[in-house]
Design a protein around this motif. Structure first.
Motif, PDB file in Angstrom:
ATOM      1  N   GLY A   1       0.832  -1.205   0.000  1.00  0.00           N
ATOM      2  CA  GLY A   1       0.000   0.000   0.000  1.00  0.00           C
ATOM      3  C   GLY A   1       0.859   1.244   0.000  1.00  0.00           C
ATOM      4  O   GLY A   1       2.024   1.224   0.402  1.00  0.00           O
ATOM      5  N   ASN A   2       0.277   2.326  -0.440  1.00  0.00           N
ATOM      6  CA  ASN A   2       0.994   3.594  -0.534  1.00  0.00           C
ATOM      7  C   ASN A   2       1.202   4.188   0.852  1.00  0.00           C
ATOM      8  O   ASN A   2       0.333   4.068   1.709  1.00  0.00           O
ATOM      9  N   ARG A   3       2.318   4.842   1.086  1.00  0.00           N
ATOM     10  CA  ARG A   3       2.604   5.381   2.421  1.00  0.00           C
ATOM     11  C   ARG A   3       1.648   6.503   2.814  1.00  0.00           C
ATOM     12  O   ARG A   3       1.479   6.792   3.990  1.00  0.00           O
ATOM     13  N   HIS A   4       0.991   7.116   1.846  1.00  0.00           N
ATOM     14  CA  HIS A   4       0.023   8.177   2.135  1.00  0.00           C
ATOM     15  C   HIS A   4      -1.380   7.627   2.385  1.00  0.00           C
ATOM     16  O   HIS A   4      -2.208   8.298   2.991  1.00  0.00           O
ATOM     17  N   ASP A   5      -1.647   6.416   1.899  1.00  0.00           N
ATOM     18  CA  ASP A   5      -2.932   5.746   2.111  1.00  0.00           C
ATOM     19  C   ASP A   5      -2.700   4.253   1.936  1.00  0.00           C
ATOM     20  O   ASP A   5      -2.624   3.764   0.814  1.00  0.00           O
ATOM     21  N   ARG A   6      -2.580   3.534   3.033  1.00  0.00           N
ATOM     22  CA  ARG A   6      -2.243   2.103   3.004  1.00  0.00           C
ATOM     23  C   ARG A   6      -3.284   1.248   2.297  1.00  0.00           C
ATOM     24  O   ARG A   6      -3.000   0.134   1.877  1.00  0.00           O
ATOM     25  N   SER A   7      -4.498   1.761   2.139  1.00  0.00           N
ATOM     26  CA  SER A   7      -5.540   0.977   1.465  1.00  0.00           C
ATOM     27  C   SER A   7      -5.412   1.032  -0.063  1.00  0.00           C
ATOM     28  O   SER A   7      -6.101   0.300  -0.761  1.00  0.00           O
ATOM     29  N   VAL A   8      -4.533   1.886  -0.566  1.00  0.00           N
ATOM     30  CA  VAL A   8      -4.361   2.059  -2.016  1.00  0.00           C
ATOM     31  C   VAL A   8      -3.054   1.403  -2.446  1.00  0.00           C
ATOM     32  O   VAL A   8      -1.990   1.718  -1.930  1.00  0.00           O
ATOM     33  N   MET A   9      -3.142   0.469  -3.412  1.00  0.00           N
ATOM     34  CA  MET A   9      -1.941  -0.193  -3.908  1.00  0.00           C
ATOM     35  C   MET A   9      -1.466   0.559  -5.149  1.00  0.00           C
ATOM     36  O   MET A   9      -1.845   0.251  -6.277  1.00  0.00           O
ATOM     37  N   ALA A  10      -0.680   1.602  -4.895  1.00  0.00           N
ATOM     38  CA  ALA A  10      -0.095   2.399  -5.972  1.00  0.00           C
ATOM     39  C   ALA A  10       1.244   2.931  -5.476  1.00  0.00           C
ATOM     40  O   ALA A  10       1.316   3.501  -4.394  1.00  0.00           O
ATOM     41  N   LYS A  11       2.276   2.710  -6.244  1.00  0.00           N
ATOM     42  CA  LYS A  11       3.629   3.100  -5.849  1.00  0.00           C
ATOM     43  C   LYS A  11       4.291   3.942  -6.922  1.00  0.00           C
ATOM     44  O   LYS A  11       4.030   3.786  -8.115  1.00  0.00           O
ATOM     45  N   VAL A  12       5.177   4.825  -6.469  1.00  0.00           N
ATOM     46  CA  VAL A  12       6.080   5.557  -7.351  1.00  0.00           C
ATOM     47  C   VAL A  12       7.471   5.049  -7.024  1.00  0.00           C
ATOM     48  O   VAL A  12       7.825   4.898  -5.848  1.00  0.00           O
ATOM     49  N   VAL A  13       8.252   4.743  -8.045  1.00  0.00           N
ATOM     50  CA  VAL A  13       9.605   4.220  -7.840  1.00  0.00           C
ATOM     51  C   VAL A  13      10.606   5.065  -8.614  1.00  0.00           C
ATOM     52  O   VAL A  13      10.246   5.794  -9.547  1.00  0.00           O
ATOM     53  N   ARG A  14      11.857   4.925  -8.225  1.00  0.00           N
ATOM     54  CA  ARG A  14      12.948   5.580  -8.947  1.00  0.00           C
ATOM     55  C   ARG A  14      14.037   4.548  -9.169  1.00  0.00           C
ATOM     56  O   ARG A  14      14.433   3.832  -8.246  1.00  0.00           O
ATOM     57  N   GLY A  15      14.542   4.489 -10.391  1.00  0.00           N
ATOM     58  CA  GLY A  15      15.587   3.546 -10.731  1.00  0.00           C
ATOM     59  C   GLY A  15      16.965   4.147 -10.606  1.00  0.00           C
ATOM     60  O   GLY A  15      17.146   5.367 -10.723  1.00  0.00           O
ATOM     61  N   TYR A  16      17.943   3.277 -10.351  1.00  0.00           N
ATOM     62  CA  TYR A  16      19.339   3.687 -10.209  1.00  0.00           C
ATOM     63  C   TYR A  16      20.237   2.756 -11.018  1.00  0.00           C
ATOM     64  O   TYR A  16      20.008   1.550 -11.075  1.00  0.00           O
ATOM     65  N   ASP A  17      21.273   3.332 -11.582  1.00  0.00           N
ATOM     66  CA  ASP A  17      22.324   2.577 -12.266  1.00  0.00           C
ATOM     67  C   ASP A  17      23.466   2.440 -11.260  1.00  0.00           C
ATOM     68  O   ASP A  17      24.266   3.360 -11.101  1.00  0.00           O
ATOM     69  N   MET A  18      23.527   1.320 -10.589  1.00  0.00           N
ATOM     70  CA  MET A  18      24.480   1.140  -9.497  1.00  0.00           C
ATOM     71  C   MET A  18      25.902   0.840  -9.965  1.00  0.00           C
ATOM     72  O   MET A  18      26.854   1.115  -9.244  1.00  0.00           O
ATOM     73  N   ASP A  19      26.055   0.276 -11.161  1.00  0.00           N
ATOM     74  CA  ASP A  19      27.402  -0.094 -11.595  1.00  0.00           C
ATOM     75  C   ASP A  19      27.936   0.781 -12.726  1.00  0.00           C
ATOM     76  O   ASP A  19      28.997   0.507 -13.282  1.00  0.00           O
ATOM     77  N   GLY A  20      27.215   1.846 -13.069  1.00  0.00           N
ATOM     78  CA  GLY A  20      27.722   2.816 -14.034  1.00  0.00           C
ATOM     79  C   GLY A  20      27.738   2.364 -15.482  1.00  0.00           C
ATOM     80  O   GLY A  20      28.408   2.978 -16.304  1.00  0.00           O
ATOM     81  N   ASP A  21      26.954   1.331 -15.821  1.00  0.00           N
ATOM     82  CA  ASP A  21      26.965   0.857 -17.205  1.00  0.00           C
ATOM     83  C   ASP A  21      25.849   1.453 -18.058  1.00  0.00           C
ATOM     84  O   ASP A  21      25.674   1.091 -19.210  1.00  0.00           O
ATOM     85  N   GLY A  22      25.084   2.400 -17.469  1.00  0.00           N
ATOM     86  CA  GLY A  22      24.026   3.057 -18.228  1.00  0.00           C
ATOM     87  C   GLY A  22      22.693   2.328 -18.199  1.00  0.00           C
ATOM     88  O   GLY A  22      21.745   2.750 -18.858  1.00  0.00           O
TER      89      GLY A  22
END
Length: 110
Positions: free
Chosen positions: A80-101
């Protein structure tokens, strides 16, 4: 095409007006980086017995981040979303951890 028909009804959606950004109606925040993605599980408006899982991103990197989050952090994604636990909706951010793009890790933002 189906996602486009559902998009504006989702609690977190891809805002296509002007600059493409992900918008969370739960936090009222916009997320505009290419590595931002979203995941939402909602009731199917065409079949009330079923649910639809929507995975999308601002660009390919954001969609990849959403898929990585779903695979590596399923308990967090489906909690559940941290602003409303009854709603299953997430925002994510991706990362390039090894620098290969290539996005290879993801953080759940909300």
């Amino acid at each position: 095409m189906i996602t486009n028909r559902l998009n504006r009804k989702l609690p977190v959606f891809v805002d296509m007006k002007g600059e493409v950004r992900i918008f969370s109606s739960l936090s009222r925040k916009y997320y505009g980086e290419d590595s931002h993605g979203m995941i939402a599980s909602v009731q199917n408006p065409w079949d009330r017995q079923a649910r639809i899982l929507v995975i999308a991103g601002k660009r390919f990197q954001g969609t990849r981040a959403a898929i990585i989050a779903l695979i590596t952090k399923p308990e967090r994604v489906f909690s559940g979303n941290r602003h409303d636990r009854s709603v299953m909706a997430k925002v994510v951010r991706g990362y390039d951890m090894d620098g290969d793009g290539i996005i290879d890790n993801a953080e759940v933002l909300e």
